[in-house]
Write an enzyme that holds these catalytic residues in place. Sequence first.
Site, short mmCIF file in Angstrom:
data_model
loop_
_atom_site.label_atom_id
_atom_site.label_comp_id
_atom_site.label_asym_id
_atom_site.label_seq_id
_atom_site.Cartn_x
_atom_site.Cartn_y
_atom_site.Cartn_z
N ASP A 280 0.87 -1.19 0.00
CA ASP A 280 0.00 0.00 0.00
C ASP A 280 0.90 1.23 0.00
O ASP A 280 1.34 1.68 1.05
CB ASP A 280 -0.90 0.03 1.24
CG ASP A 280 -2.02 -0.99 1.17
OD1 ASP A 280 -2.66 -1.09 0.11
OD2 ASP A 280 -2.26 -1.69 2.17
N ARG B 140 4.17 2.86 2.88
CA ARG B 140 4.89 1.87 3.68
C ARG B 140 6.41 2.00 3.56
O ARG B 140 7.13 1.68 4.48
CB ARG B 140 4.48 0.45 3.27
CG ARG B 140 2.99 0.18 3.26
CD ARG B 140 2.36 0.32 4.64
NE ARG B 140 0.95 -0.05 4.58
CZ ARG B 140 -0.04 0.59 5.21
NH1 ARG B 140 0.26 1.67 5.94
NH2 ARG B 140 -1.28 0.19 5.14
N ARG C 213 -7.08 10.48 1.70
CA ARG C 213 -6.65 9.44 0.75
C ARG C 213 -7.44 9.56 -0.55
O ARG C 213 -7.01 9.07 -1.59
CB ARG C 213 -6.85 8.05 1.35
CG ARG C 213 -5.98 7.75 2.55
CD ARG C 213 -6.43 6.49 3.27
NE ARG C 213 -6.23 5.28 2.47
CZ ARG C 213 -6.74 4.09 2.81
NH1 ARG C 213 -7.50 3.95 3.88
NH2 ARG C 213 -6.51 3.04 2.04
N LYS D 169 -9.86 1.06 -5.53
CA LYS D 169 -10.47 0.67 -4.26
C LYS D 169 -11.22 1.87 -3.66
O LYS D 169 -10.95 3.00 -4.05
CB LYS D 169 -9.40 0.13 -3.30
CG LYS D 169 -8.26 1.11 -2.94
CD LYS D 169 -7.19 0.39 -2.14
CE LYS D 169 -6.18 1.38 -1.60
NZ LYS D 169 -5.05 0.75 -0.90
N HIS D 170 -12.23 1.68 -2.82
CA HIS D 170 -12.80 0.45 -2.27
C HIS D 170 -14.21 0.33 -2.82
O HIS D 170 -15.10 1.06 -2.36
CB HIS D 170 -12.81 0.51 -0.75
CG HIS D 170 -11.45 0.77 -0.15
ND1 HIS D 170 -10.90 2.04 -0.03
CD2 HIS D 170 -10.51 -0.08 0.35
CE1 HIS D 170 -9.70 1.96 0.55
NE2 HIS D 170 -9.43 0.68 0.78
N HIS E 96 -11.34 -1.33 9.51
CA HIS E 96 -10.27 -2.08 10.18
C HIS E 96 -10.72 -2.50 11.59
O HIS E 96 -10.29 -3.52 12.10
CB HIS E 96 -8.99 -1.24 10.31
CG HIS E 96 -8.34 -0.95 9.00
ND1 HIS E 96 -8.71 0.09 8.19
CD2 HIS E 96 -7.32 -1.58 8.36
CE1 HIS E 96 -7.95 0.09 7.11
NE2 HIS E 96 -7.10 -0.90 7.19
N ASP F 17 -10.48 -7.29 0.36
CA ASP F 17 -9.70 -6.49 1.30
C ASP F 17 -9.25 -7.44 2.40
O ASP F 17 -9.66 -8.61 2.44
CB ASP F 17 -10.53 -5.31 1.84
CG ASP F 17 -9.65 -4.14 2.31
OD1 ASP F 17 -8.45 -4.35 2.53
OD2 ASP F 17 -10.18 -3.03 2.47
#
Length: 336
Positions: free
Chosen positions: A62, A70, A135, A165-166, A178, A250
């Site tokens: 990601d 990351r 985002r 996404k999403h 999450h 996901d």
Amino acid sequence: MGPIMLDVEGTSLTEEDKEILAHPLVGGLILFSRNYESPAQVSELTRDIRHAAQSDILIAVDQEGGRVQRFRNGFSAIPAMGKLWQQAGHSLERASMLANACGQLIALEVMSVGVDISFAPVLDINDVSDVIGDRAFHSQPDAVYQLADAFIHGMHSVGMKCTAKHFPGHGSVKEDSHIALPIDNRDRAEILGIDMEPFRQLINAEKVDAVMPAHVIYPAFDDKSVGFSSFWLQQVLRAQLNFDGVIFSDDLSMAGAGSIGGFVERTEAAQAAGCDMLLVCNDRAAAVEVIDKANIQVQQASQPRLARMLSKSPVKYEQLTQIKEWQQARTALGIS
């Protein structure tokens, strides 16, 4: 290529990692910040992952920019996509140029260390969602479509496949999937006419290589969250939108996936609904349980789709500074 994408704990592989990567059900691996120290280290890690897998394996990360990046040390600091509109002085043309540069830069840098894809772009509408927020490119569907189109063009121009996404849009629910299971109670017209619009337009233009569904339930359509819903994945995505790319679940360890049961049930349900690749991350015991006990198969229809996602880029990290697109993208974004 097997249908499971999992992860590893460290910056190098353990013997258990190598054994699991060689399993025929494992076809993908996602890297996180904990797997990254430097470009040289992660290049060695991806080489070792491919060697251990003994066949094609899809390596993902990601790397969206902003707070979701990351790999940082030794990589360009990419702005959040939601910041491009301001950075461009509210000019859609200028913001599109910046989005194109972001797509190129992310793709070049990630592929240069042996990673096939970054799970991007986010096509969600920036509305009330905490986990999406900046985002997302914009709060208007047409602007999201145009900016994402430019971003994808940047990715494609240097050889990376994109993942939208999403699906069909996570931006209008407050909860973070999450840690909770979001439910979007809006009516059909709003969800299809606003949130799904960037997906529909980009799929229609044949720009989308892969889709990642939202862990969200839309009761106006179905009582299952999208990644477990054959209505969303088969009827809407495959039949109505004629999408023939990869469907990634996901992460099935997220709280938003918990409505289905344990990990075995989740992976079986996601594959039955139509997911080509099933993400089981941040829980090694769960990944082992799924490999040992889940009734899932290597599916023939998924193989060519997944194979198309592999990077063909020959560029190595040490060569980036000589590449014209890399230099121009950094200049456009004001990265010195």
